[in-house]
Design an enzyme around this catalytic site. Structure first.
Site, PDB file in Angstrom:
ATOM      1  N   SER A   7       0.842  -1.200   0.000  1.00 22.97           N
ATOM      2  CA  SER A   7       0.000   0.000   0.000  1.00 22.97           C
ATOM      3  C   SER A   7       0.874   1.245   0.000  1.00 22.97           C
ATOM      4  O   SER A   7       1.602   1.513   0.966  1.00 22.97           O
ATOM      5  CB  SER A   7      -0.906   0.025   1.226  1.00 22.97           C
ATOM      6  OG  SER A   7      -1.506   1.306   1.294  1.00 22.97           O
ATOM      7  N   HIS A  32      -0.836  -1.250  -4.321  1.00 21.29           N
ATOM      8  CA  HIS A  32      -2.182  -0.959  -3.811  1.00 21.29           C
ATOM      9  C   HIS A  32      -2.307   0.550  -3.593  1.00 21.29           C
ATOM     10  O   HIS A  32      -1.500   1.161  -2.887  1.00 21.29           O
ATOM     11  CB  HIS A  32      -2.371  -1.711  -2.493  1.00 21.29           C
ATOM     12  CG  HIS A  32      -3.732  -1.611  -1.892  1.00 21.29           C
ATOM     13  ND1 HIS A  32      -4.791  -2.383  -2.292  1.00 21.29           N
ATOM     14  CD2 HIS A  32      -4.204  -0.832  -0.885  1.00 21.29           C
ATOM     15  CE1 HIS A  32      -5.857  -2.092  -1.563  1.00 21.29           C
ATOM     16  NE2 HIS A  32      -5.538  -1.142  -0.707  1.00 21.29           N
ATOM     17  N   ASP A  34      -4.697   3.533  -2.269  1.00 18.35           N
ATOM     18  CA  ASP A  34      -5.854   3.823  -1.414  1.00 18.35           C
ATOM     19  C   ASP A  34      -6.407   5.200  -1.693  1.00 18.35           C
ATOM     20  O   ASP A  34      -5.722   6.209  -1.465  1.00 18.35           O
ATOM     21  CB  ASP A  34      -5.429   3.750   0.062  1.00 18.35           C
ATOM     22  CG  ASP A  34      -5.246   2.321   0.526  1.00 18.35           C
ATOM     23  OD1 ASP A  34      -6.162   1.530   0.348  1.00 18.35           O
ATOM     24  OD2 ASP A  34      -4.158   2.016   1.061  1.00 18.35           O
ATOM     25  N   MET A  36      -9.218   7.950  -0.701  1.00 18.28           N
ATOM     26  CA  MET A  36     -10.133   8.295   0.406  1.00 18.28           C
ATOM     27  C   MET A  36     -10.723   9.677   0.185  1.00 18.28           C
ATOM     28  O   MET A  36      -9.999  10.598  -0.215  1.00 18.28           O
ATOM     29  CB  MET A  36      -9.364   8.303   1.718  1.00 18.28           C
ATOM     30  CG  MET A  36      -8.620   7.017   1.996  1.00 18.28           C
ATOM     31  SD  MET A  36      -7.828   7.098   3.607  1.00 18.28           S
ATOM     32  CE  MET A  36      -6.841   5.610   3.551  1.00 18.28           C
ATOM     33  N   HIS A  65      -8.071   0.896  -4.608  1.00 18.83           N
ATOM     34  CA  HIS A  65      -9.094   0.655  -3.582  1.00 18.83           C
ATOM     35  C   HIS A  65      -9.816   1.974  -3.308  1.00 18.83           C
ATOM     36  O   HIS A  65      -9.254   2.872  -2.694  1.00 18.83           O
ATOM     37  CB  HIS A  65      -8.369   0.119  -2.330  1.00 18.83           C
ATOM     38  CG  HIS A  65      -9.219  -0.045  -1.127  1.00 18.83           C
ATOM     39  ND1 HIS A  65      -8.677  -0.247   0.134  1.00 18.83           N
ATOM     40  CD2 HIS A  65     -10.571  -0.064  -0.952  1.00 18.83           C
ATOM     41  CE1 HIS A  65      -9.658  -0.367   1.020  1.00 18.83           C
ATOM     42  NE2 HIS A  65     -10.816  -0.243   0.390  1.00 18.83           N
ATOM     43  N   MET A  67     -12.164   4.152  -1.384  1.00 19.14           N
ATOM     44  CA  MET A  67     -12.913   4.334  -0.127  1.00 19.14           C
ATOM     45  C   MET A  67     -13.653   5.656  -0.258  1.00 19.14           C
ATOM     46  O   MET A  67     -13.314   6.661   0.392  1.00 19.14           O
ATOM     47  CB  MET A  67     -11.924   4.350   1.053  1.00 19.14           C
ATOM     48  CG  MET A  67     -11.418   2.961   1.389  1.00 19.14           C
ATOM     49  SD  MET A  67      -9.955   3.010   2.450  1.00 19.14           S
ATOM     50  CE  MET A  67      -8.703   3.158   1.202  1.00 19.14           C
ATOM     51  N   MET A 138     -11.686  -6.255   4.524  1.00 19.75           N
ATOM     52  CA  MET A 138     -10.934  -5.333   5.379  1.00 19.75           C
ATOM     53  C   MET A 138     -10.657  -6.009   6.729  1.00 19.75           C
ATOM     54  O   MET A 138     -11.570  -6.548   7.361  1.00 19.75           O
ATOM     55  CB  MET A 138     -11.728  -4.040   5.630  1.00 19.75           C
ATOM     56  CG  MET A 138     -11.911  -3.138   4.421  1.00 19.75           C
ATOM     57  SD  MET A 138     -10.398  -2.678   3.551  1.00 19.75           S
ATOM     58  CE  MET A 138      -9.451  -1.857   4.848  1.00 19.75           C
ATOM     59  N   ASP A 176      -6.714  -6.571   3.706  1.00 20.01           N
ATOM     60  CA  ASP A 176      -6.129  -5.231   3.796  1.00 20.01           C
ATOM     61  C   ASP A 176      -6.287  -4.693   5.215  1.00 20.01           C
ATOM     62  O   ASP A 176      -7.414  -4.526   5.693  1.00 20.01           O
ATOM     63  CB  ASP A 176      -6.863  -4.332   2.789  1.00 20.01           C
ATOM     64  CG  ASP A 176      -6.313  -2.922   2.706  1.00 20.01           C
ATOM     65  OD1 ASP A 176      -5.274  -2.643   3.324  1.00 20.01           O
ATOM     66  OD2 ASP A 176      -6.944  -2.102   1.998  1.00 20.01           O
TER      67      ASP A 176
HETATM   68  C1  DX5 Z   1      -6.643   1.351   5.179  1.00 16.99           C
HETATM   69  C2  DX5 Z   1      -6.117   1.120   3.801  1.00 16.99           C
HETATM   70  C3  DX5 Z   1      -4.975   0.198   3.773  1.00 16.99           C
HETATM   71  C4  DX5 Z   1      -3.750   0.673   4.514  1.00 16.99           C
HETATM   72  C5  DX5 Z   1      -3.096  -0.535   5.090  1.00 16.99           C
HETATM   73  O1  DX5 Z   1      -7.869   1.961   5.118  1.00 16.99           O
HETATM   74  O2  DX5 Z   1      -7.138   0.567   2.971  1.00 16.99           O
HETATM   75  O3  DX5 Z   1      -4.628  -0.212   2.441  1.00 16.99           O
HETATM   76  O4  DX5 Z   1      -2.835   1.376   3.721  1.00 16.99           O
HETATM   77  O5  DX5 Z   1      -2.059  -0.146   5.899  1.00 16.99           O
HETATM   78  P1  DX5 Z   1      -1.375  -1.113   6.954  1.00 16.99           P
HETATM   79  O6  DX5 Z   1      -0.828  -2.289   6.187  1.00 16.99           O
HETATM   80  O7  DX5 Z   1      -0.342  -0.258   7.563  1.00 16.99           O
HETATM   81  O8  DX5 Z   1      -2.440  -1.546   7.939  1.00 16.99           O
HETATM   82 ZN    ZN Z   2      -6.574  -0.350   0.983  1.00 18.24          ZN
END
Ligand code: DX5
Ligand code: ZN
Length: 216
Positions: A7, A32, A34, A36, A65, A67, A138, A176
């Protein structure tokens, strides 16, 4: 044999291109990303222009991903920006729009994925399983890196692997949140074949060894 999807939420934002190249050198095949929106999750991260800028500088699989609320509004932008997998949350819209979004993603030549938050049961995505190439479970509440792995998600992971084996055996099952070398083993035992790791991967001193061990 599993796949690591590091990520980039945990990479060095002033040296992203260097970090992506280092991921490849360490043996990673996926990245990956993310996304948001500050509404669906209480944090902000990147937009589709980051994906667009990443596409010419890396040939790694871009596992995006989302969110975000109402992903149908932005899915096309992320597809055109160069996502390989585009994963949306089942909680982010109505069932009708979730279905339409998955169809839209597929029609644009991108692999659609569906995600469940920790409190959402496996049954909530049953109807979408034949339509997707990736299911993401998740193992933390989405929004932040560096949280503690929720081992109580393992029965749901196992249940989803069983459901997929019935209707869509080729579909990836990804986890994840809080994944490291120890929790990653537990995920693999329960049916995951794609493991997202943010902090554990980017903090690892020996990244090639991390990739080899988590993918074994
Ligand atoms: C959290 C993200 C993850 C995050 C994981 O909402 O979707 O992808 O980056 O980070 P770690 O591996 O540090 O938990
Ligand atoms: Zn993620």
């Amino acid at each position: 044999m599993a796949i690591l999807s590091p990520s980039i939420l945990s990479c060095d934002y002033m040296n992203m291109q260097r970090d992506f190249a280092a991921c490849k050198e360490a043996g990673c095949k996926w990245l990956h990303v993310d996304i948001m929106d500050g509404h669906f999750v209480p944090n902000l991260s990147f937009g589709y222009s980051l994906v667009q800028s990443m596409r010419p500088v890396t040939d790694l699989v871009l596992d995006v991903h989302l969110m975000i609320d109402t992903p149908i509004k932005y899915a096309e932008n992320f597809c055109k920006a160069g996502a390989d997998y585009l994963t949306i949350h089942v909680e982010a819209d109505t069932p009708e729009n979730i279905k339409k979004t998955l169809e839209l993603i597929r029609s644009l030549g991108v692999k659609p994925g569906i995600v469940v938050k920790p409190k959402t049961p496996a049954e909530a995505i049953a109807e979408y399983l034949p339509m997707v190439d990736l299911v993401l479970v998740m193992t933390v509440e989405p929004g932040f890196g560096g949280q503690k792995f929720m081992a109580d998600m393992m029965p749901k992971l196992k249940q989803l692997r069983g459901m997929l084996d019935e209707v869509n055996p080729a579909c990836h099952l990804e986890v994840d949140g809080g994944v490291d070398l120890v929790t990653g083993e537990v995920c693999k035992e329960n049916g995951a074949d794609v493991l997202v790791a943010g902090s554990a991967y980017f903090k690892a001193a020996d990244k090639p060894a991390f990739v080899k061990s988590i993918e074994a």
